[in-house]
Design a protein around this motif. Sequence first.
Motif, mmCIF file in Angstrom:
data_model
loop_
_atom_site.group_PDB
_atom_site.id
_atom_site.type_symbol
_atom_site.label_atom_id
_atom_site.label_comp_id
_atom_site.label_asym_id
_atom_site.label_seq_id
_atom_site.Cartn_x
_atom_site.Cartn_y
_atom_site.Cartn_z
ATOM 1 N N SER A 5 0.823 -1.206 0.000
ATOM 2 C CA SER A 5 0.000 0.000 0.000
ATOM 3 C C SER A 5 0.858 1.257 0.000
ATOM 4 O O SER A 5 0.514 2.259 -0.647
ATOM 5 C CB SER A 5 -0.924 0.009 1.222
ATOM 6 N N ASP A 38 0.529 4.153 -2.746
ATOM 7 C CA ASP A 38 0.268 5.561 -2.438
ATOM 8 C C ASP A 38 1.328 6.460 -3.076
ATOM 9 O O ASP A 38 1.007 7.540 -3.608
ATOM 10 C CB ASP A 38 0.260 5.777 -0.921
ATOM 11 N N TRP A 39 2.571 6.022 -3.007
ATOM 12 C CA TRP A 39 3.682 6.804 -3.568
ATOM 13 C C TRP A 39 3.468 7.034 -5.063
ATOM 14 O O TRP A 39 3.485 8.168 -5.548
ATOM 15 C CB TRP A 39 4.985 6.056 -3.317
ATOM 16 N N GLY A 61 0.695 6.334 -6.834
ATOM 17 C CA GLY A 61 -0.649 6.830 -7.121
ATOM 18 C C GLY A 61 -0.763 8.341 -7.036
ATOM 19 O O GLY A 61 -1.474 8.968 -7.835
ATOM 20 N N GLN A 62 -0.078 8.947 -6.073
ATOM 21 C CA GLN A 62 -0.105 10.406 -5.943
ATOM 22 C C GLN A 62 0.446 11.075 -7.191
ATOM 23 O O GLN A 62 -0.048 12.131 -7.612
ATOM 24 C CB GLN A 62 0.687 10.825 -4.706
ATOM 25 N N ALA A 64 -4.428 0.876 -3.498
ATOM 26 C CA ALA A 64 -3.986 2.260 -3.305
ATOM 27 C C ALA A 64 -4.024 3.035 -4.618
ATOM 28 O O ALA A 64 -4.482 4.183 -4.668
ATOM 29 C CB ALA A 64 -2.576 2.275 -2.713
ATOM 30 N N LYS A 118 -7.582 3.976 -5.582
ATOM 31 C CA LYS A 118 -8.115 5.103 -4.804
ATOM 32 C C LYS A 118 -7.615 6.434 -5.347
ATOM 33 O O LYS A 118 -8.384 7.389 -5.510
ATOM 34 C CB LYS A 118 -7.737 4.943 -3.332
ATOM 35 N N HIS A 119 -6.328 6.510 -5.637
ATOM 36 C CA HIS A 119 -5.770 7.770 -6.141
ATOM 37 C C HIS A 119 -6.295 8.100 -7.539
ATOM 38 O O HIS A 119 -6.448 9.274 -7.886
ATOM 39 C CB HIS A 119 -4.244 7.692 -6.156
#
Length: 226
Positions: A91, A95-96, A98-99, A137, A140-141
């Motif tokens: 995750s 997140d890394w 995905g941002q 993740a 979501k982004h």
Amino acid sequence: MLQSLRYFLFPKACHGCSESLQASEYMVCTRCRHHLPLTQSHLYNDKLIQKVFYGRIMLEQGTALFYFEKKGPVQTLLHNLKYRGHEEISSFLGDWLGQELSQLPGYKEIDVVIPVPIHPKKRKKRGYNQVTGFAIALSKHLEATHVNTVLVKSKNTKTQVFKGRFSRSDEVLDAFSITENQTLAGKHILLVDDILTTGATLEACALQLLKIPNIKLSIATMAIAQ
């Protein structure tokens, strides 16, 4: 104060270098974060992934977060994820990446994120699919749907990590299948995996997904072998 005391009594280690993390650091230390070999392929649009699959499958977008080198910090990071029970790394990497992807027009068009599945025996032994958190993740982004029921791995194959890029294993090509799912027809699918080495696994999955009518296909991985 309590958080600092907790870190002093129960220090957490960096998943890249194994040094103790400071209270303000998470998952990897500041030094590793600055030295991990980022590809930034999606930022420069250098077609890094597309070049691997040239003449094999057509891709809309493609990227990898890191370059993978044997005995390097990325190998340590992914080894902790796959073999030492640190599922949370998945995750974190999602997140890394995905941002960054969420800011790019080509990736905003993605409708569905699908992780490469692992064989049920391997999942039972490990306890999780190391790519699932990464896929969730990213979804979501990107404001996309995470789907993990379409691709199925029916053959338990050997790892491709230490094989040359062109030493593709034929057994991988028929190791995957798809469940009938017409709801994905016409969708833009992002297929995700941990490491891209020979490309055999992702190609096998892609060929199955491309049986779904009128889809667009993109690929994102945690790392790509040099």
